[in-house]
Design an enzyme around this catalytic site. Structure first.
Site, mmCIF file in Angstrom:
data_model
loop_
_atom_site.group_PDB
_atom_site.id
_atom_site.type_symbol
_atom_site.label_atom_id
_atom_site.label_comp_id
_atom_site.label_asym_id
_atom_site.label_seq_id
_atom_site.Cartn_x
_atom_site.Cartn_y
_atom_site.Cartn_z
ATOM 1 C CD GLU A 186 30.806 56.161 54.188
ATOM 2 O OE1 GLU A 186 31.323 56.544 53.116
ATOM 3 O OE2 GLU A 186 31.237 56.456 55.314
ATOM 4 C CG HIS A 195 29.186 62.122 59.672
ATOM 5 N ND1 HIS A 195 29.777 61.564 60.783
ATOM 6 C CD2 HIS A 195 29.547 61.339 58.626
ATOM 7 C CE1 HIS A 195 30.459 60.480 60.430
ATOM 8 N NE2 HIS A 195 30.338 60.330 59.118
#
Length: 228
Positions: free
Chosen positions: A82, A9
């Site tokens: 994550e 990202h």
């Protein structure tokens, strides 16, 4: 030969000083949105069969930038979220560096489990399992992109390189950078790491000449002729 584009990202306001982890509501910063747009431009000429994302906002926003204009929906897969940093989530990295576990994470990550969180080994296992399943679902001719997080990407790349997880800290995954992995019956081949440039995928003819055939003879001596 299934081709995977792994994108991290773009930047957020927390990227760098704070371990954002799974903190909700962490969006791309202005710089991160620019990075996502640039990433979309770099892969604009690559035909993608699917775009997959971590469920966290910063990944979804990056993946959506790539999806824009393609007629593809961003598909969410929790296996690419994550790492669960538990009690470390939201704390400054300078503070975490004083924790005894920090040295374990750096030098022996396969033994690291975050307090009230996930182990790095467990994170790698679920992410790699996700890759294998998407490869199977999409098929050997597919080209697809996954948007995920730094440690997840490093763990997937380490697996593709045949590295023990204890070596994964030697791999870099910067915001909006790409890794490209091609999965064959012989083995995975890592084409790009932490790449920020224009993307050019190898053609099938180049694979045969450059050592990515599936016969077991991969022209490893001398590194293969490469591409022009």
């Amino acid at each position: 030969m299934t081709t995977l584009l792994l994108a991290r990202h773009g930047l957020t306001d927390l990227t760098g000083p704070v371990l954002a982890g799974r903190t909700p509501g962490v969006h791309l910063s202005e710089a991160g949105r620019a990075q996502a747009a640039a990433l979309a431009g770099r892969v604009a000429d690559v035909g993608l069969d699917a775009i997959v994302s971590s469920p966290l906002e910063r990944c979804r926003e990056t993946a959506q930038a790539v999806a824009g204009g393609r007629g593809l929906d961003v598909r969410i897969d929790d296996r690419f979220i994550e790492c669960g940093y538990g009690e470390w989530t939201g704390r400054p990295l300078t503070e975490l560096a004083e924790e005894p576990l920090w040295q374990v994470v750096q030098a022996h990550p396969s033994a690291a489990t975050f307090p009230q969180g996930e182990s790095l080994a467990g994170m790698q296992q679920r992410a790699v399992a996700g890759i294998r399943e998407w490869n199977r679902i999409l098929g050997e001719k597919a080209v697809y992109l996954i948007c995920s997080h730094g440690d997840v990407i490093k763990a997937i790349v380490a697996d593709a390189l045949g590295l023990h997880l204890d070596q994964f800290q030697r791999i870099t995954a910067d915001p909006a950078a790409l890794a490209v992995i091609r999965y064959t019956p012989l083995r995975p081949f890592v084409h790009k790491l932490n790449d920020m440039g224009e993307l050019r995928l190898p053609k099938d003819s180049e694979e045969k000449d450059g050592g990515e055939n599936i016969t077991g003879s991969d022209a490893a001596v001398g590194g293969g002729p490469g591409t022009t």
